[in-house]
Design a protein around this motif. Structure first.
Motif, PDB file in Angstrom:
ATOM      1  N   ILE A   1       9.337   5.494  -8.070  1.00 55.61           N
ATOM      2  CA  ILE A   1       8.510   6.451  -7.338  1.00 55.61           C
ATOM      3  C   ILE A   1       9.110   7.846  -7.407  1.00 55.61           C
ATOM      4  CG2 ILE A   1       7.680   7.107  -5.034  1.00 55.61           C
ATOM      5  CD1 ILE A   1       7.397   4.158  -4.395  1.00 55.61           C
ATOM      6  N   CYS A   2       8.272   8.827  -7.672  1.00 56.17           N
ATOM      7  CA  CYS A   2       8.705  10.222  -7.667  1.00 56.17           C
ATOM      8  C   CYS A   2       8.708  10.740  -6.220  1.00 56.17           C
ATOM      9  CB  CYS A   2       7.750  11.082  -8.500  1.00 56.17           C
ATOM     10  SG  CYS A   2       7.738  10.683 -10.254  1.00 56.17           S
ATOM     11  N   GLY A   3       9.752  11.429  -5.863  1.00 53.56           N
ATOM     12  CA  GLY A   3       9.787  12.029  -4.538  1.00 53.56           C
ATOM     13  C   GLY A   3      10.508  11.170  -3.518  1.00 53.56           C
ATOM     14  N   ASP A   4      10.315  11.540  -2.259  1.00 51.04           N
ATOM     15  CA  ASP A   4      11.019  10.932  -1.137  1.00 51.04           C
ATOM     16  C   ASP A   4      10.426   9.566  -0.794  1.00 51.04           C
ATOM     17  OD1 ASP A   4      12.697  10.614   1.037  1.00 51.04           O
ATOM     18  OD2 ASP A   4      11.341  11.675   2.399  1.00 51.04           O
ATOM     19  N   ILE A   5      11.289   8.549  -0.667  1.00 56.36           N
ATOM     20  CA  ILE A   5      10.832   7.208  -0.299  1.00 56.36           C
ATOM     21  C   ILE A   5      11.417   6.796   1.050  1.00 56.36           C
ATOM     22  CG2 ILE A   5      10.506   6.450  -2.689  1.00 56.36           C
ATOM     23  CD1 ILE A   5      13.192   4.942  -2.426  1.00 56.36           C
TER      24      ILE A   5
ATOM     25  N   LEU B   1       0.830  -1.212   0.000  1.00 54.76           N
ATOM     26  CA  LEU B   1       0.000   0.000   0.000  1.00 54.76           C
ATOM     27  C   LEU B   1       0.860   1.255   0.000  1.00 54.76           C
ATOM     28  CD1 LEU B   1      -2.876  -0.971   2.477  1.00 54.76           C
ATOM     29  CD2 LEU B   1      -3.058  -0.613   0.009  1.00 54.76           C
ATOM     30  N   LEU B   2       1.913   1.263   0.806  1.00 48.61           N
ATOM     31  CA  LEU B   2       2.799   2.423   0.869  1.00 48.61           C
ATOM     32  C   LEU B   2       3.476   2.681  -0.478  1.00 48.61           C
ATOM     33  CD1 LEU B   2       4.544   2.043   4.364  1.00 48.61           C
ATOM     34  CD2 LEU B   2       2.965   3.847   3.654  1.00 48.61           C
ATOM     35  N   ALA B   3       3.776   1.607  -1.202  1.00 52.77           N
ATOM     36  CA  ALA B   3       4.453   1.760  -2.494  1.00 52.77           C
ATOM     37  C   ALA B   3       3.484   2.121  -3.609  1.00 52.77           C
ATOM     38  CB  ALA B   3       5.192   0.466  -2.838  1.00 52.77           C
ATOM     39  N   MET B   4       2.344   1.428  -3.686  1.00 56.72           N
ATOM     40  CA  MET B   4       1.436   1.609  -4.820  1.00 56.72           C
ATOM     41  C   MET B   4       0.610   2.889  -4.740  1.00 56.72           C
ATOM     42  SD  MET B   4       2.364  -1.032  -6.453  1.00 56.72           S
ATOM     43  CE  MET B   4       1.245  -1.230  -7.840  1.00 56.72           C
ATOM     44  N   MET B   5       0.535   3.494  -3.559  1.00 63.19           N
ATOM     45  CA  MET B   5      -0.222   4.747  -3.424  1.00 63.19           C
ATOM     46  C   MET B   5       0.612   5.969  -3.775  1.00 63.19           C
ATOM     47  SD  MET B   5      -2.379   3.957   0.079  1.00 63.19           S
ATOM     48  CE  MET B   5      -3.120   5.592   0.117  1.00 63.19           C
ATOM     49  N   ARG B   6       1.908   5.778  -4.008  1.00 60.19           N
ATOM     50  CA  ARG B   6       2.784   6.894  -4.354  1.00 60.19           C
ATOM     51  C   ARG B   6       2.748   7.170  -5.857  1.00 60.19           C
ATOM     52  NH1 ARG B   6       6.732   7.748  -0.566  1.00 60.19           N
ATOM     53  NH2 ARG B   6       7.000   9.710  -1.684  1.00 60.19           N
ATOM     54  N   PRO B   7       3.058   8.402  -6.263  1.00 60.28           N
ATOM     55  CA  PRO B   7       3.115   8.719  -7.706  1.00 60.28           C
ATOM     56  C   PRO B   7       4.367   8.133  -8.349  1.00 60.28           C
ATOM     57  CG  PRO B   7       3.758  10.626  -6.403  1.00 60.28           C
ATOM     58  CD  PRO B   7       3.293   9.599  -5.415  1.00 60.28           C
ATOM     59  N   PHE B   8       4.228   7.691  -9.593  1.00 60.84           N
ATOM     60  CA  PHE B   8       5.343   7.074 -10.308  1.00 60.84           C
ATOM     61  C   PHE B   8       5.833   7.984 -11.428  1.00 60.84           C
ATOM     62  CE2 PHE B   8       3.049   3.501  -8.478  1.00 60.84           C
ATOM     63  CZ  PHE B   8       4.084   2.745  -7.935  1.00 60.84           C
TER      64      PHE B   8
END
Length: 313
Positions: free
Chosen positions: A187-191, A161-168
């Protein structure tokens, strides 16, 4: 990061090992053969452990769980992998990728804990043989097996969920499957939150079970060395050797892959290691337990003899 760089993803492209086009057919045949061996070997172990009353023990109950887990684990990834080997598009839907990640991560975490539970079973059997049936009763075995599955899937659901809800920023995964380390690179942005949760998960589901297995075998070895009879020592160690071999194979490759979530480059060696713990280990598990366990061999012979007898009738 500029939102204009985000990509609305409806599918992913799995391009792992695609830069070796001449090997695609060979990889297809190899993976298909190994998958069939996995299905046959693990299904045989499950059937034997159910049909042979001598194998209705905690050890074989957990082994049956491991075999079922390996069938589910490989079935979540290998069929898609086989399709991609023979396809020029090599795509998987967004939902399919998420589902594959939940299942593979969940079953991987479950196997880590299950191997620790199996080590505890061997510890009780060898170090406390007189209390074995009391400690490892049916209720406890069912509870332990259930919690390994529940905890494994809770962790995988959170990570997915944490991975797939982020923008790519992209939808090209440089891996054979929807592997979370490869996906995080898109993933775009901070991970940092993803990496932190994964690091905690690595400690809980990789390091902690491995430490429990290690200390269990320290006590097991100490007990075996105190056995006066050489035949007794050999018999005691033979009940652990198959499990120990599986632990080394599984944890060797899993630790290599998942103890470095900060890695930025997916290399061919990582993909081959992924094939190792994703296909080779589940294929070898039933072979290892069959070759090193006299009771399993006798169970196979008994089931085959019964089937041949029924056919003659």
């Amino acid at each position: 990061m500029d939102k204009g760089n985000y990509t609305i993803v409806t599918e992913f492209f799995l391009v792992g090992l695609s830069h070796y086009p001449d090997l695609q057919v060979s990889l297809y045949v190899l993976c298909l053969m190994m998958y069939l061996v996995i299905l046959l070997g693990n299904s045989t172990l499950i059937i034997i452990s159910i049909q042979d009353p001598r194998l209705h023990t905690p050890m074989y109950f957990f082994l049956g769980n491991l075999s079922f887990l390996d069938i589910c684990y490989t079935s979540s990834s290998i069929p898609q992998m086989l399709v991609n080997f023979m396809s020029s598009r090599k795509s998987i839907s967004f939902t399919g990728c998420a589902l594959q990640m939940v299942i593979s991560l969940g079953l991987g975490c479950t196997e880590c804990v299950l191997l620790a539970v199996m080590a505890f079973d061997r510890y009780v059997a060898i170090c406390n043989p007189l209390r074995y049936t009391i400690i490892m009763n049916k209720g406890l075995c069912i509870q332990m097996a259930t919690w390994t599955w529940v905890l494994g899937f809770l962790n995988s659901l959170l990570l997915t969920l944490l991975a797939m809800m982020r923008p790519f920023c992209d939808n090209i995964i440089d891996h054979l499957t929807c592997e979370i380390l490869a996906l995080l690179k898109l993933i775009c942005g901070d991970i940092s939150l993803n990496v932190f949760i994964m690091t905690v998960g690595n400690f809980v589901f990789l390091v902690t079970p491995l430490l429990l297995i290690f200390f269990s075998y320290v006590f097991i070895l100490s007990t075996i060395l105190r056995i006066n009879s050489s035949e007794g020592r050999k018999k005691a160690f033979s009940t652990c050797s198959a499990h120990l071999t599986v632990v080394i194979l599984f944890y060797g490759s899993a630790l290599f892959m998942y103890m470095k979530p900060q890695s930025k480059d997916t290399k061919t060696s990582d993909e081959l290691i992924g094939l190792s713990y994703g296909i080779v280990t589940p294929m070898l598990n039933p072979i290892i337990y069959s070759l090193r366990n006299k009771e399993v061999k006798q169970g196979v012979e008994k089931v085959l003899t019964r089937k041949l007898y029924l056919r003659k009738i």
